[in-house]
Design a protein around this motif. Structure first.
Motif, PDB file in Angstrom:
ATOM      1  N   LEU A   1      67.715  -0.417 -21.208  1.00  0.00           N
ATOM      2  CA  LEU A   1      68.446  -0.748 -19.890  1.00  0.00           C
ATOM      3  C   LEU A   1      69.931   0.044 -19.625  1.00  0.00           C
ATOM      4  O   LEU A   1      70.043   0.311 -18.557  1.00  0.00           O
ATOM      5  CB  LEU A   1      68.669  -2.122 -19.905  1.00  0.00           C
ATOM      6  N   LEU A   2      70.576   0.081 -20.800  1.00  0.00           N
ATOM      7  CA  LEU A   2      71.632   0.912 -20.595  1.00  0.00           C
ATOM      8  C   LEU A   2      71.478   2.315 -20.188  1.00  0.00           C
ATOM      9  O   LEU A   2      72.331   2.791 -19.494  1.00  0.00           O
ATOM     10  CB  LEU A   2      72.415   0.830 -21.999  1.00  0.00           C
ATOM     11  N   ARG A   3      70.520   3.010 -20.885  1.00  0.00           N
ATOM     12  CA  ARG A   3      70.362   4.451 -20.541  1.00  0.00           C
ATOM     13  C   ARG A   3      69.849   4.504 -18.829  1.00  0.00           C
ATOM     14  O   ARG A   3      70.544   5.373 -18.258  1.00  0.00           O
ATOM     15  CB  ARG A   3      69.080   4.926 -21.151  1.00  0.00           C
TER      16      ARG A   3
ATOM     17  N   ILE B   1      72.984  12.976 -20.813  1.00  0.00           N
ATOM     18  CA  ILE B   1      73.010  12.327 -22.348  1.00  0.00           C
ATOM     19  C   ILE B   1      72.335  11.039 -22.126  1.00  0.00           C
ATOM     20  O   ILE B   1      71.517  10.863 -23.047  1.00  0.00           O
ATOM     21  CB  ILE B   1      74.591  12.169 -22.774  1.00  0.00           C
ATOM     22  N   TYR B   2      72.554  10.222 -21.020  1.00  0.00           N
ATOM     23  CA  TYR B   2      71.764   8.848 -21.109  1.00  0.00           C
ATOM     24  C   TYR B   2      70.473   8.877 -20.142  1.00  0.00           C
ATOM     25  O   TYR B   2      69.963   7.816 -20.107  1.00  0.00           O
ATOM     26  CB  TYR B   2      72.678   7.777 -20.115  1.00  0.00           C
TER      27      TYR B   2
ATOM     28  N   VAL C   1      67.941  11.498 -25.554  1.00  0.00           N
ATOM     29  CA  VAL C   1      68.718  12.147 -26.438  1.00  0.00           C
ATOM     30  C   VAL C   1      68.649  11.008 -27.584  1.00  0.00           C
ATOM     31  O   VAL C   1      69.070   9.973 -27.621  1.00  0.00           O
ATOM     32  CB  VAL C   1      70.082  12.244 -26.274  1.00  0.00           C
ATOM     33  N   HIS C   2      68.327  11.600 -28.868  1.00  0.00           N
ATOM     34  CA  HIS C   2      68.400  10.569 -30.233  1.00  0.00           C
ATOM     35  C   HIS C   2      69.286  11.068 -30.980  1.00  0.00           C
ATOM     36  O   HIS C   2      69.553  12.002 -31.622  1.00  0.00           O
ATOM     37  CB  HIS C   2      66.938  10.858 -30.689  1.00  0.00           C
ATOM     38  N   LEU C   3      70.037   9.957 -31.433  1.00  0.00           N
ATOM     39  CA  LEU C   3      71.415  10.345 -32.158  1.00  0.00           C
ATOM     40  C   LEU C   3      71.415   9.047 -32.951  1.00  0.00           C
ATOM     41  O   LEU C   3      70.927   7.840 -32.763  1.00  0.00           O
ATOM     42  CB  LEU C   3      72.512  10.214 -31.296  1.00  0.00           C
TER      43      LEU C   3
ATOM     44  N   ILE D   1      76.821   7.641 -34.169  1.00  0.00           N
ATOM     45  CA  ILE D   1      77.158   8.868 -33.248  1.00  0.00           C
ATOM     46  C   ILE D   1      77.131   8.314 -31.858  1.00  0.00           C
ATOM     47  O   ILE D   1      78.012   8.485 -30.931  1.00  0.00           O
ATOM     48  CB  ILE D   1      76.479   9.899 -33.393  1.00  0.00           C
ATOM     49  N   TRP D   2      76.199   7.423 -31.805  1.00  0.00           N
ATOM     50  CA  TRP D   2      75.961   6.734 -30.076  1.00  0.00           C
ATOM     51  C   TRP D   2      77.261   5.825 -30.018  1.00  0.00           C
ATOM     52  O   TRP D   2      77.795   5.711 -28.907  1.00  0.00           O
ATOM     53  CB  TRP D   2      74.842   5.929 -30.005  1.00  0.00           C
TER      54      TRP D   2
END
Length: 106
Positions: free
Chosen positions: A30-32, A64-65, A71-73, A77-78
C-alpha cells in the motif's frame, strides 16, 4: 488557500509508520502505491511550476516507490530511503508552495 501540503503529510506519516518493526507486508505494498501516486502528482505540479530540479527529484522518488516494477532493497536500506523521502516530502511543501505564490502574485 489550497491545501497543497496534504499529500506530503499523508505520505510522510505513512513512511514514518513504516519504520516500526513488525509491519505486515501488505502495508508496504500500500505504501508503494500511495507514495508513487503522491510523488507522481507532485512531479506534475513541479512541471506546472517550471521547477526543473523538483521534477527530477519527485519523478525519481515516484520511480523508487513504483509498485509495478518494484525496487528490491534490504529493510535497513529501505529505512534510510524512507527517512530521506520524508525529507523530500517536507521540502517539497515549501518549494511548491513558494512557486504557487510566485505564480499567483501572492
Amino acid at each position: 488557500m489550497k491545501r497543497v501540503w496534504i499529500p506530503q503529510v499523508v505520505a510522510s506519516l505513512m513512511l514514518l509508520f513504516a519504520l516500526f518493526p513488525d509491519i505486515p507486508y501488505g502495508y508496504y505494498v500500500l505504501l508503494r502505491w500511495i507514495c508513487c501516486g503522491v510523488f507522481s502528482y507532485l512531479a506534475v505540479r513541479a512541471l506546472d511550476a517550471e521547477h526543473q530540479g523538483w521534477i527530477w527529484v519527485l519523478g525519481i522518488t515516484a520511480a523508487i516507490y513504483n509498485p509495478i516494477v518494484p525496487v528490491h532493497l534490504t529493510r535497513e536500506i529501505w529505512s534510510v530511503v524512507n527517512v530521506a523521502t520524508i525529507g523530500v516530502a517536507v521540502a517539497s511543501i515549501l518549494a511548491l508552495r513558494i512557486s504557487d505564490e510566485e505564480r499567483h502574485g501572492a
